[in-house]
Scaffold this active site. Structure first.
Site, PDB file in Angstrom:
ATOM      1  N   GLU A  19       0.846  -1.194   0.000  1.00 27.48           N
ATOM      2  CA  GLU A  19       0.000   0.000   0.000  1.00 27.48           C
ATOM      3  C   GLU A  19       0.885   1.249   0.000  1.00 27.48           C
ATOM      4  OE1 GLU A  19      -2.767   0.485   3.250  1.00 27.48           O
ATOM      5  OE2 GLU A  19      -3.589   2.302   2.352  1.00 27.48           O
ATOM      6  N   GLY A  57       3.283   2.247  11.025  1.00 22.51           N
ATOM      7  CA  GLY A  57       3.065   1.413  12.206  1.00 22.51           C
ATOM      8  C   GLY A  57       2.845  -0.045  11.859  1.00 22.51           C
ATOM      9  N   ALA A  58       1.988  -0.282  10.875  1.00 23.80           N
ATOM     10  CA  ALA A  58       1.634  -1.658  10.525  1.00 23.80           C
ATOM     11  C   ALA A  58       0.824  -1.647   9.239  1.00 23.80           C
ATOM     12  CB  ALA A  58       0.807  -2.282  11.635  1.00 23.80           C
ATOM     13  N   GLU A 101      -2.324  -3.862   7.000  1.00 27.14           N
ATOM     14  CA  GLU A 101      -3.435  -4.794   7.177  1.00 27.14           C
ATOM     15  C   GLU A 101      -3.562  -5.855   6.088  1.00 27.14           C
ATOM     16  OE1 GLU A 101      -3.775  -1.453   6.429  1.00 27.14           O
ATOM     17  OE2 GLU A 101      -5.392  -1.139   4.983  1.00 27.14           O
ATOM     18  N   GLU A 155      -5.444  -2.686  12.676  1.00 20.03           N
ATOM     19  CA  GLU A 155      -5.152  -3.520  11.492  1.00 20.03           C
ATOM     20  C   GLU A 155      -6.143  -4.671  11.399  1.00 20.03           C
ATOM     21  OE1 GLU A 155      -3.214  -1.984   9.611  1.00 20.03           O
ATOM     22  OE2 GLU A 155      -2.353  -0.685  11.140  1.00 20.03           O
ATOM     23  N   GLU A 210      -9.623   4.416   6.270  1.00 21.81           N
ATOM     24  CA  GLU A 210      -8.781   4.841   7.398  1.00 21.81           C
ATOM     25  C   GLU A 210      -9.566   5.603   8.472  1.00 21.81           C
ATOM     26  OE1 GLU A 210      -6.254   3.426   7.919  1.00 21.81           O
ATOM     27  OE2 GLU A 210      -5.460   2.769   5.994  1.00 21.81           O
TER      28      GLU A 210
HETATM   29  N1  HT7 Z   1      -3.028   0.996   5.715  1.00 23.49           N
HETATM   30  C1  HT7 Z   1      -1.695   1.238   6.126  1.00 23.49           C
HETATM   31  C2  HT7 Z   1      -1.205   2.482   5.492  1.00 23.49           C
HETATM   32  C3  HT7 Z   1       0.151   2.531   4.838  1.00 23.49           C
HETATM   33  C4  HT7 Z   1       1.348   1.919   5.153  1.00 23.49           C
HETATM   34  C5  HT7 Z   1       1.705   1.020   6.097  1.00 23.49           C
HETATM   35  C6  HT7 Z   1       3.041   0.637   6.162  1.00 23.49           C
HETATM   36  C7  HT7 Z   1       4.006   1.121   5.321  1.00 23.49           C
HETATM   37  C8  HT7 Z   1       3.633   2.032   4.376  1.00 23.49           C
HETATM   38  C9  HT7 Z   1       2.317   2.406   4.294  1.00 23.49           C
HETATM   39  N2  HT7 Z   1       1.725   3.273   3.476  1.00 23.49           N
HETATM   40  C10 HT7 Z   1       0.431   3.328   3.816  1.00 23.49           C
HETATM   41  C11 HT7 Z   1      -1.582   1.344   7.613  1.00 23.49           C
HETATM   42  C12 HT7 Z   1      -2.866   1.587   8.295  1.00 23.49           C
HETATM   43  O1  HT7 Z   1      -3.389   2.677   8.306  1.00 23.49           O
HETATM   44  O2  HT7 Z   1      -3.463   0.684   8.827  1.00 23.49           O
HETATM   45 ZN    ZN Z   2      -5.393   1.928   8.720  1.00 22.76          ZN
END
Ligand code: HT7
Ligand code: ZN
Length: 872
Positions: A121, A261-262, A264, A298, A320
């Site tokens: 992503e 952070g993480a 999904e 997540e 989000e």
């Molecule tokens: N949906 C993800 C968003 C995201 C991300 C996570 C990790 C490394 C790069 C990224 N670019 C975008 C994280 C979340 O909002 O759950």
């Molecule tokens: Zn998210």
């Protein structure tokens, strides 16, 4: 650079219902074979080319329906196939070669600590193979991973494992099948040698799900809290939203190089190890709370994001904002709702308000972008969550839940828009939400000016709404603002009224919809004290003249914890700004003793939760104060005003604070639960005050030396390093911490953070020196954020030193980071976003630093976008 516009959205001419991927993970040259089943969308001309996205790819082989080298044009960033078969469906085989070891951008396939992992992503999949890399292309994936067995005994991808076995030369393979059609951004692969903490969860319909958290060998026990949070999240989503997990396995992998952070990914969440690994010796209470929230976030994406995804990246808040709302509600249920709400609002004001009030302002659903990675913002996430919360306030909890049920029923398996989302709420409630929809489309923080008057049982509120101009939006329309309120009587009870006219008032909420309202409440028994925007029902600012005695009254009596906290916070802010102005005028800062007395009363009020008391005693941060002053900021004067208020409160409460500190110090076995964390938070906040009176360095040193968990250790260390930087105790504690945690990068990050945020001009030299620390690596985002992120965003006097030296240093550091990881450099560069609110000398120096970045010979699209928008 290219600008992408919401209005240019067009469905793709082709679909990819099935994707088969084979990875051969060999050092230096990883081979990826993608076999795509492509379908022409009905109505598309047979001659339409198939244009696939790529990013830095090396094409090795191409086949169309089994025949090699079809008509095509390939560049690293694009593959165009023409003269395609007449048949509606055909097969494309694409072989690419990757070098994960040299992927420092941490997008696509890369190696972290020897582990192969992916981040797709928003547009990372195109760094793996050519594809229709957009979220409205949903495909069923079958993935085969081949790798050397000793190096990568663990082979994971999305969905369920369907096959595996040995190959020649000590290689092996695994095959994974994910039955749920998904967008490419949710694809994931992990291959490496990791330990595993296993557990299981039985869903509400009785299915057993195998859970695994994969971490560095020897750290399995440190995943226990994350596992517990995962099981609680799974249960909560069933209980509160009726959502059940939908695969046989759920895996989480912790990696140490990660941009956020993480992530999904379907059935295979990948985490920054900072948000998985925790025990009392290595993690603070804040870390535990973050782990709980991010694990939940997540996991909740499985329904809000994965089962129902976004049509395009303009709709990012669809998943989000909604998922943040869900994780906030989860944390509120697991911890203290009132305390969580205050913490959420502090985050929103600290991160989103400055964004909305500066050059990077954008609507919750932006209409244009140059680099989508720069739109993973507090506006999309945090304000996006507040918008969902307002929907619930307006519709009521029951209708909100019914609407969510309808959303899942109607849109499961689809890629949706904000219009789809709002339509569900309109259909379930029968209401017209078109004005409410402005919250998604109009940027800027609305302000309400409220002027109350009372006469003969009638309370009149003159309410004026305004939304300030923001970049490319000069004229704003009036918004629908749900303003929760109470009229509080002299003995603290809520006063009734017989009728209200001038605006709709229902269930304790005033619905402000026009630019101006004259609202009359009839039958109000006495002149009330107004409690407004209770629970922070709308993400706005409210300007209302309130007498200090009314604020003191609310701070002691409001039954809404947020409003009660807000009243004291407003008193503190008003006092700080008045002192700041005195200091700027060359006078002494002066504070009323009321404020210190109130602090003492709150600190020792046993009817209040300790966590709440800790929050109330935490003075507005320097950035909070700067935001409220708004212009011509002198960070040194703000720092001085704030320090003097803290010292004033401390001096006035020496005894009660000392007693409270001792009482709270009685040793109890460690537990990360919210109540225990609240007691530690209160004790550590009180320590911050005690450290400002005589003998403070000794108290803080004793605190550090007797700490039995990371929360207390860090509180002692931070207090010493910030309040008594020159003391021998500070030097000793810093050296001790560094030595004790020399082989623990996540703990060293805490040290970097404390040292880089030590107030004063000398911090720049400290940061320069720490960049040469053997454990500091500029390729690792956690290290960079702990040192440079904390310095630029969390050290107002150090970063904004008047000679501009820190700006020049930071600009150079950004360019160095940018050459490897543009996402990271761009995010760090947002530290400059409020440069125009500085006083003229600093303003000019900050501008020069931004200009120097823009003029550098090689700048990524990401960094350039932030810098140019900041300068515009
Ligand atoms: N949906 C993800 C968003 C995201 C991300 C996570 C990790 C490394 C790069 C990224 N670019 C975008 C994280 C979340 O909002 O759950
Ligand atoms: Zn998210």
């Amino acid at each position: 650079g290219q600008v992408f516009r919401l209005e240019d959205y067009r469905p793709s001419d082709y679909l990819i219902p099935q994707t088969r991927l084979t990875f051969r993970l060999a050092r230096g040259a990883t081979i990826v074979v993608a076999e795509l089943t492509v379908e022409r969308r009905p109505g598309t001309d047979a001659g339409a080319p198939l244009t696939l996205d790529g990013d830095g790819l090396k094409l090795k082989r191409l086949e169309l329906d089994g025949v090699g080298n079809p008509t095509h044009e390939a560049t690293p960033d694009k593959l165009v196939l023409t003269q395609l078969p007449e048949s509606r469906s055909f097969r494309v085989l694409i072989e690419t070669e990757l070098d994960p070891d040299h992927n420092k951008a941490l997008m696509g396939l890369y190696r972290s600590n020897g582990v192969y992992c992916t981040q797709c992503e928003p547009e990372g999949f195109r760094r793996i193979t050519y594809f229709l890399d957009r979220p409205d292309i949903l495909s069923v994936y079958q993935v085969r991973i081949e790798a050397p067995k000793p190096e990568a005994p663990l082979l994971l991808s999305n969905g369920n494992r369907v096959a595996g076995g040995d190959l020649e030369n000590d290689w092996h393979f695994a095959e994974w099948h994910d039955p749920h059609p998904k967008p490419s951004y949710l694809f994931a692969l992990v291959a490496g040698d990791l330990g595993c903490l296993r557990d299981s969860f039985t869903t509400m319909s009785g299915r057993k799900v195998e859970l695994g958290i994969h971490v560095e060998h020897g750290k399995e026990k440190l995943a226990a809290y994350a596992m517990d949070a995962l099981k609680r999240s799974m249960k909560w989503d069933e209980d509160v939203f009726g959502r059940e997990y939908d695969l046989d396995v759920f895996n989480i992998v912790a990696v140490s190089d990660f941009n956020m952070g993480a992530m999904e990914n379907k059935g295979l969440n990948i985490f920054n190890d900072k948000y998985v690994l925790a025990d009392e010796a290595t993690a603070t209470d804040a870390d535990f709370a973050n782990i709980e929230a991010i694990i939940a976030h997540e996991y909740f994406h499985n329904w809000t994001g994965n089962r129902i995804t976004c049509r395009d990246w303009f709709q990012l808040c669809l998943k989000e904002g909604l998922t943040v709302f869900r994780d906030h509600e989860f944390s509120a249920d697991q911890r203290s709702r009132g305390v969580r709400r205050i913490a959420e609002v502090r985050t929103l004001r600290g991160l989103q308000f400055p964004e909305d009030q500066g050059p990077l302002a954008h609507p919750v659903r932006p209409r244009r972008y140059r680099e989508i990675n720069n739109f993973y913002t507090a506006t999309v996430y945090e304000k996006g969550s507040e918008v969902v919360r307002m929907l619930r306030t307006i519709l009521g909890a029951e209708t909100f839940r019914a609407s969510m049920d309808l959303y899942f029923e109607r849109h499961d398996g689809q890629a949706c828009t904000i219009e789809d989302f709002l339509k569900v709420f309109e259909d379930a409630s029968g209401r017209d939400l078109s004005q409410f929809g402005l919250w998604y489309n109009q940027s800027g923080t609305p302000n309400l000016t409220v002027s109350p008057s009372y006469e003969a049982g009638i309370l009149t509120l003159d309410i004026e709404q305004s939304v300030p101009p923001t970049p490319s939006e000069s004229r704003k329309r009036a918004m629908h603002i749900p303003l929760a309120f109470a009229l509080i009587g002299s003995s603290g009870e809520e006063l009734d009224f017989s009728a209200a006219e001038g605006a709709t008032v229902e269930n304790g909420v005033i619905h402000v919809r026009k630019r101006s309202h004259k609202l009359r409440f009839h039958g109000v028994a006495e002149r009330p004290v107004l409690s407004l925007n209770r629970g922070f029902s709308a993400p706005i600012t409210v300007a209302m003249e309130q007498r200090p005695q009314d604020l003191i009254f609310l701070a002691g009596h409001d039954s809404d914890p947020f409003a009660r906290w807000q009243a004291f916070n407003t008193l503190q802010t008003d006092a700080l700004i008045a002192a700041y102005r005195l200091l700027l005028g060359g006078k002494e800062a002066k504070y009323q003793k009321d404020i210190a007395q109130l602090a003492g009363r709150i600190a020792t009020d046993a009817t209040l939760e300790p966590a709440y008391r800790a929050l109330a005693l935490t003075l507005p941060s320097e950035t909070d104060i700067a935001r409220d002053i708004g212009r011509d900021i002198d960070p040194d004067a703000i720092f001085s005003a704030r320090s003097k208020l803290a010292a004033f409160i401390a001096a006035a409460n020496r005894e009660p604070f000392g007693k409270l500190y001792e009482e709270l110090g009685s040793l109890e076995p460690f537990s990360p639960d919210a109540a225990s964390a609240g007691r530690r938070a209160l004790r550590n906040t009180v320590l911050g005050y005690l450290a400002r009176i005589d003998g403070g360095a000794d108290i803080a040193a004793r605190h550090y030396n007797t700490a039995t968990n990371m929360t207390d250790l860090i509180a002692g260390l931070g207090t010493l390093a910030h309040e008594h930087a020159a003391s021998s105790q500070a030097g000793a504690a810093l050296a001790d911490f560094a030595a004790r945690h020399a082989s623990m990068p996540l703990a060293l990050d805490k040290l970097y953070q404390i040292q880089s945020t030590a107030p004063g001009t000398q911090a720049l030299e400290t940061v320069r020196a720490l960049m040469r620390h053997p454990a500091f690596h500029i390729d690792n985002p956690n290290r960079v954020r702990a040192l440079l992120g904390a310095f630029s965003a969390g050290n107002q006097t150090g970063f904004h030193r008047a000679d501009g030296a820190a700006y020049t240093f930071f600009a150079d550091a950004l360019l160095e980071i940018d050459s490897g990881n543009p996402q990271l450099s761009a995010r760090l560069a947002t530290a400059f976003r409020s440069w125009r609110s500085l006083e003229p000398v600093r303003q000019e120096k900050a501008r020069q630093a931004l200009v120097s970045i823009a003029a550098a010979s090689s700048v990524s699209v990401d960094l350039r976008d932030i810098v140019e928008r900041s300068l515009a």
